[in-house]
Design a protein around this motif. Sequence first.
Motif, short mmCIF file in Angstrom:
data_model
loop_
_atom_site.label_atom_id
_atom_site.label_comp_id
_atom_site.label_asym_id
_atom_site.label_seq_id
_atom_site.Cartn_x
_atom_site.Cartn_y
_atom_site.Cartn_z
N VAL A 209 47.35 36.39 33.07
CA VAL A 209 47.30 37.01 31.74
C VAL A 209 48.63 37.71 31.46
N LEU A 210 49.12 38.46 32.43
CA LEU A 210 50.38 39.19 32.26
C LEU A 210 51.55 38.22 32.13
N ARG A 211 51.57 37.20 32.98
CA ARG A 211 52.68 36.24 32.95
C ARG A 211 52.76 35.52 31.60
N ARG A 212 51.61 35.20 31.04
CA ARG A 212 51.59 34.50 29.74
C ARG A 212 52.29 35.29 28.65
N HIS A 213 52.26 36.63 28.75
CA HIS A 213 52.84 37.48 27.71
C HIS A 213 54.12 38.19 28.16
N GLY A 214 54.64 37.78 29.32
CA GLY A 214 55.91 38.34 29.80
C GLY A 214 55.82 39.80 30.18
N ILE A 215 54.68 40.22 30.72
CA ILE A 215 54.45 41.62 31.05
C ILE A 215 54.42 41.80 32.57
N PRO A 216 55.42 42.45 33.16
CA PRO A 216 55.39 42.70 34.60
C PRO A 216 54.50 43.89 34.93
N TRP A 217 54.14 44.03 36.21
CA TRP A 217 53.34 45.17 36.65
C TRP A 217 54.03 46.50 36.35
N ALA A 218 55.36 46.50 36.38
CA ALA A 218 56.11 47.74 36.22
C ALA A 218 56.28 48.18 34.77
N THR A 219 55.60 47.54 33.83
CA THR A 219 55.71 47.91 32.42
C THR A 219 55.28 49.37 32.23
N PRO A 220 56.14 50.22 31.68
CA PRO A 220 55.79 51.64 31.51
C PRO A 220 54.55 51.82 30.65
N GLY A 221 53.63 52.63 31.13
CA GLY A 221 52.44 52.97 30.37
C GLY A 221 51.34 51.93 30.37
N ALA A 222 51.55 50.79 31.02
CA ALA A 222 50.52 49.75 31.05
C ALA A 222 49.30 50.24 31.82
N ARG A 223 48.13 49.96 31.29
CA ARG A 223 46.87 50.30 31.95
C ARG A 223 46.10 49.01 32.22
N ILE A 224 45.96 48.68 33.51
CA ILE A 224 45.35 47.42 33.91
C ILE A 224 44.27 47.73 34.94
N ALA A 225 43.07 47.26 34.68
CA ALA A 225 41.96 47.54 35.59
C ALA A 225 40.96 46.39 35.57
N SER A 226 40.40 46.08 36.73
CA SER A 226 39.37 45.05 36.84
C SER A 226 38.07 45.56 36.21
N LEU A 227 37.42 44.71 35.44
CA LEU A 227 36.13 45.05 34.83
C LEU A 227 34.97 44.42 35.58
N ASP A 228 35.09 43.13 35.89
CA ASP A 228 34.06 42.46 36.67
C ASP A 228 34.72 41.41 37.54
N HIS A 229 33.96 40.90 38.50
CA HIS A 229 34.54 39.96 39.47
C HIS A 229 33.43 39.06 39.97
N ALA A 230 33.64 37.76 39.86
CA ALA A 230 32.69 36.78 40.38
C ALA A 230 33.40 35.88 41.38
N MET A 231 32.65 35.47 42.41
CA MET A 231 33.27 34.63 43.44
C MET A 231 32.21 33.71 44.04
N TRP A 232 32.63 32.48 44.30
CA TRP A 232 31.76 31.47 44.90
C TRP A 232 32.47 30.89 46.12
N TRP A 233 31.80 30.88 47.26
CA TRP A 233 32.36 30.29 48.48
C TRP A 233 31.82 28.88 48.62
N HIS A 234 32.70 27.91 48.82
CA HIS A 234 32.30 26.51 48.92
C HIS A 234 32.35 25.98 50.35
N ARG A 235 33.40 26.36 51.07
CA ARG A 235 33.61 25.84 52.42
C ARG A 235 34.22 26.94 53.29
N ARG A 236 34.06 26.81 54.59
CA ARG A 236 34.58 27.79 55.54
C ARG A 236 36.10 27.66 55.65
N ALA A 237 36.76 28.79 55.85
CA ALA A 237 38.20 28.80 56.09
C ALA A 237 38.57 30.13 56.73
N ARG A 238 39.71 30.14 57.37
CA ARG A 238 40.24 31.36 57.98
C ARG A 238 41.29 31.96 57.04
#
Length: 286
Positions: A209-238
């Motif tokens: 999302v940030l890369r699409r709009h040219g916004i680095p993490w270090a942008t002054p005053g930017a507020r970025i936070a996770s709202l929800d998170h979904a994950m599906w495991w398909h196969r084993r891995a290390r």
Amino acid sequence: MESLLQTLDLTDTGARTEEDIFTGPSQKMPHGRVYGGQVLAQALTASMRTVDEERSVHSMHGYFLRAGDSELPITFAVDRIHDGRSFSTRRTQAYQKGVPILSLIASFQDEDPGLEHQEDMPRGLPAPEDLPSAAEVLGDLDHPVARTWANDRPFDMRHIPSPIYLSVDGEHTDRQALWIRSTSPLPDSPLLHQAALAYASDYSILEPVLRRHGIPWATPGARIASLDHAMWWHRRARVDQWLLYVQDSPSASGGRGLSRGAFYTREGSLVASVAQEGMIRIPALR
């Protein structure tokens, strides 16, 4: 990595009322907020502690409710919603100061043969050995966040085409990939590797999302936070072997951005899929 293992080594309080109660420490963070991947992995680990070891997690869905305090421990309450012949379901709430900071539901399954197919891994990408690590990119910066990202994370991450810590170089696209693995070997427990993958999945998932709009993490005053998170495991891995984390963002609107991700082994096996929506507020756009 030692800190991550200590964080996931939850204490069983022995309480057995309507819920199983566990406690776990928080990792110190320079900004004082609990890293979202940490509380996800801990809540998942708490759920795992109440399920038969022969059943492994195949999906989880979590909502981040409040920012956690990285100076305080976290309490996890697990509700054993259902145990069937093939599946088990658990709901876990994470608490600090008596209020929930995360609500997660996870489903576990006995391994069972069935149909098999997967989306192919992208080809022609640089190998991890040909890309700089975060320590090489940020190591010379005298800033607490830069020092933490460079030296204190339990995972080595190498971006394709380049990281967006300080600037977004090249095309402003809604796609990226990175190689990721733990900084040291982990024990052989498959459940531990699943929890550690959940931990790592939150690091960079909003970056398309940030890369699409040219916004680095270090942008002054930017507020970025996770709202929800979904994950599906398909196969084993290390997770102590290189995994390719392919990511894209199909949409951003209303101060929110949606990203999707997929983890592949170097051999091309699809390990897990991820989706997350995050709050992204940029001062220049308000």
